[in-house]
Design an enzyme around this catalytic site. Structure first.
Site, PDB file in Angstrom:
ATOM      1  N   ARG A  81       0.861  -1.183   0.000  1.00  0.00           N
ATOM      2  CA  ARG A  81       0.000   0.000   0.000  1.00  0.00           C
ATOM      3  C   ARG A  81       0.889   1.221   0.000  1.00  0.00           C
ATOM      4  O   ARG A  81       1.970   1.210   0.610  1.00  0.00           O
ATOM      5  CB  ARG A  81      -0.848   0.081   1.272  1.00  0.00           C
ATOM      6  CG  ARG A  81      -2.154  -0.663   1.242  1.00  0.00           C
ATOM      7  CD  ARG A  81      -3.202   0.006   0.335  1.00  0.00           C
ATOM      8  NE  ARG A  81      -4.446  -0.730   0.342  1.00  0.00           N
ATOM      9  CZ  ARG A  81      -4.703  -1.799  -0.420  1.00  0.00           C
ATOM     10  NH1 ARG A  81      -3.813  -2.256  -1.271  1.00  0.00           N
ATOM     11  NH2 ARG A  81      -5.872  -2.397  -0.346  1.00  0.00           N
TER      12      ARG A  81
ATOM     13  N   HIS B  90      -1.247   0.455  -9.601  1.00  0.00           N
ATOM     14  CA  HIS B  90      -1.978  -0.393  -8.651  1.00  0.00           C
ATOM     15  C   HIS B  90      -2.746  -1.502  -9.379  1.00  0.00           C
ATOM     16  O   HIS B  90      -3.978  -1.571  -9.304  1.00  0.00           O
ATOM     17  CB  HIS B  90      -2.922   0.458  -7.786  1.00  0.00           C
ATOM     18  CG  HIS B  90      -3.274  -0.201  -6.485  1.00  0.00           C
ATOM     19  ND1 HIS B  90      -3.520   0.492  -5.324  1.00  0.00           N
ATOM     20  CD2 HIS B  90      -3.432  -1.514  -6.156  1.00  0.00           C
ATOM     21  CE1 HIS B  90      -3.821  -0.358  -4.344  1.00  0.00           C
ATOM     22  NE2 HIS B  90      -3.760  -1.581  -4.825  1.00  0.00           N
TER      23      HIS B  90
ATOM     24  N   GLU C 258      -2.116   8.057  -4.078  1.00  0.00           N
ATOM     25  CA  GLU C 258      -2.457   7.637  -5.445  1.00  0.00           C
ATOM     26  C   GLU C 258      -3.924   7.987  -5.765  1.00  0.00           C
ATOM     27  O   GLU C 258      -4.743   8.029  -4.854  1.00  0.00           O
ATOM     28  CB  GLU C 258      -2.202   6.117  -5.626  1.00  0.00           C
ATOM     29  CG  GLU C 258      -3.043   5.217  -4.746  1.00  0.00           C
ATOM     30  CD  GLU C 258      -2.639   3.740  -4.886  1.00  0.00           C
ATOM     31  OE1 GLU C 258      -1.455   3.396  -4.715  1.00  0.00           O
ATOM     32  OE2 GLU C 258      -3.550   2.940  -5.145  1.00  0.00           O
TER      33      GLU C 258
HETATM   34  C1  GLV Z   1      -5.529  -4.432  -3.653  1.00  0.00           C
HETATM   35  O1  GLV Z   1      -4.705  -3.619  -3.410  1.00  0.00           O
HETATM   36  C2  GLV Z   1      -6.246  -5.175  -2.654  1.00  0.00           C
HETATM   37  O2  GLV Z   1      -6.120  -4.884  -1.453  1.00  0.00           O
HETATM   38  O3  GLV Z   1      -7.003  -6.086  -3.032  1.00  0.00           O
END
Ligand code: GLV
Length: 327
Positions: free
Chosen positions: A240, A287, A269
């Site tokens: 993250r 991401h 982000e």
């Molecule tokens: C993606 O970042 C998730 O947490 O599924």
């Protein structure tokens, strides 16, 4: 009896939403733009359940403004956007979407680490700019993965899947740091050795970060930690934004403190720190670690399974606070 109403706050696959339509009144967000919290609160009036994704914030303010809400089901595995204790205190069930994305996300973590170590995007940009005029013995010479030491920060399901790839596929010695050490029978098949965090940073040739974000993992990697790493090391973050101090990382990449970084997640982000954008020795992706069609469908399906079970007296498969069901 009228059907319960639910809100699908994130656009997803139509046939998966149809599974909700068979049982509930459904309102959907048909655009890829998330709603502001005020808009979410407005649309949640009278709704018993909500399907969300990682960017939708569920906190005490929203819960107090949406008294009919009984279930919050995210299609992500990470749930740092949801105040779970606040939900539990109000009897609201929370579910996430673990397991179904583990292998896909580990594939991507490995791909990003390889792209970073072998300078794949940097060399592609060079080629596309028309700068490839001759061969040279050190042109885009990077670092080997096979035989190099893989460091895994956060040995959960995804960390273990990355360790397994490194150990079995690439002959990498694996070291890891996690708050709790794995039992020996789980470490063995991964070839993984637990070490203190500083030792992990000092010894890893390729460090992959896979810890959940929380107040205690905020800026877990900053200037001090980066300066413990080898000059030749790479860092890959698929966890993250906020686990890594992006400004410090950009400064240390520019200073040559480590060789390169691969980043799929960012602080703030979709905005990316301009100093990172200016670094050539960083691979940047938006991401997408869990983004294969099959896995995004599986994540959406699991969120829908959870929502259906939560509102029809069933057992939600992946509840984070199952204690609310007993009340
Ligand atoms: C993606 O970042 C998730 O947490 O599924």
């Amino acid at each position: 009896m009228s059907k319960p109403s639910v809100l699908v706050a994130r656009k997803t696959f139509d046939d998966i939403v149809d599974r909700l339509r068979q049982r509930f009144e459904v309102e959907t967000n048909d655009s890829d733009t998330g709603w502001s919290q005020d808009e979410l609160i407005r649309r949640l009036q009278g709704k018993a359940g909500v399907y969300i994704a990682g960017g939708d914030k569920i906190d005490a303010k929203l819960l107090d403004a949406c008294p009919d809400l009984k279930a919050v089901c995210t299609m992500a595995v990470g749930y740092n956007n949801i105040d779970v204790p606040a939900c539990t205190a109000r009897g609201v069930l929370v579910t996430n979407a673990p397991d179904v994305l583990t292998e896909t996300t580990a594939d991507f973590g490995f791909a990003l680490m390889m792209a970073t170590a072998r300078r794949i995007t940097e060399s592609e940009h060079f080629l596309r700019r028309g700068e490839w005029k001759q061969w040279s013995v050190t042109m885009f010479a990077g670092a080997d993965l096979h035989g190099a030491t893989l460091g895994v920060l956060g040995m959960g399901r995804i960390g273990a899947a990355i360790a397994r790839r490194g150990h079995l596929g690439f002959g990498m010695p694996v070291i890891y740091h996690n708050r709790s050490r794995l039992p020996a029978d789980q470490e063995g098949p991964l070839g993984a050795q637990w070490v203190e965090k500083d030792e992990l940073l000092q010894r890893a040739d390729h460090l992959v970060i896979v810890v959940p974000y929380s107040a205690s993992s905020h800026h877990l990697i900053g200037q001090r930690e980066l300066r413990l790493m080898k000059k030749t090391a790479t860092l890959t973050n698929i966890a993250r934004g906020g686990v890594v101090d992006d400004a410090a990382l950009a400064a240390e990449l520019q200073a040559g403190t480590i060789a390169a970084a691969g980043l799929d997640v960012f602080e703030g982000e979709p905005t990316v720190h301009p100093a990172l954008l200016a670094c050539t020795n960083v691979v940047l992706t938006p991401h997408i670690a869990s983004a294969t069609i099959a896995t995004r469908r599986a994540m959406s399906d699991l969120a829908v399974d959870n929502l259906i079970a939560a509102l029809t007296g069933g057992v939600p498969p992946t509840a984070l606070n199952p204690e609310v069901l007993k009340r």
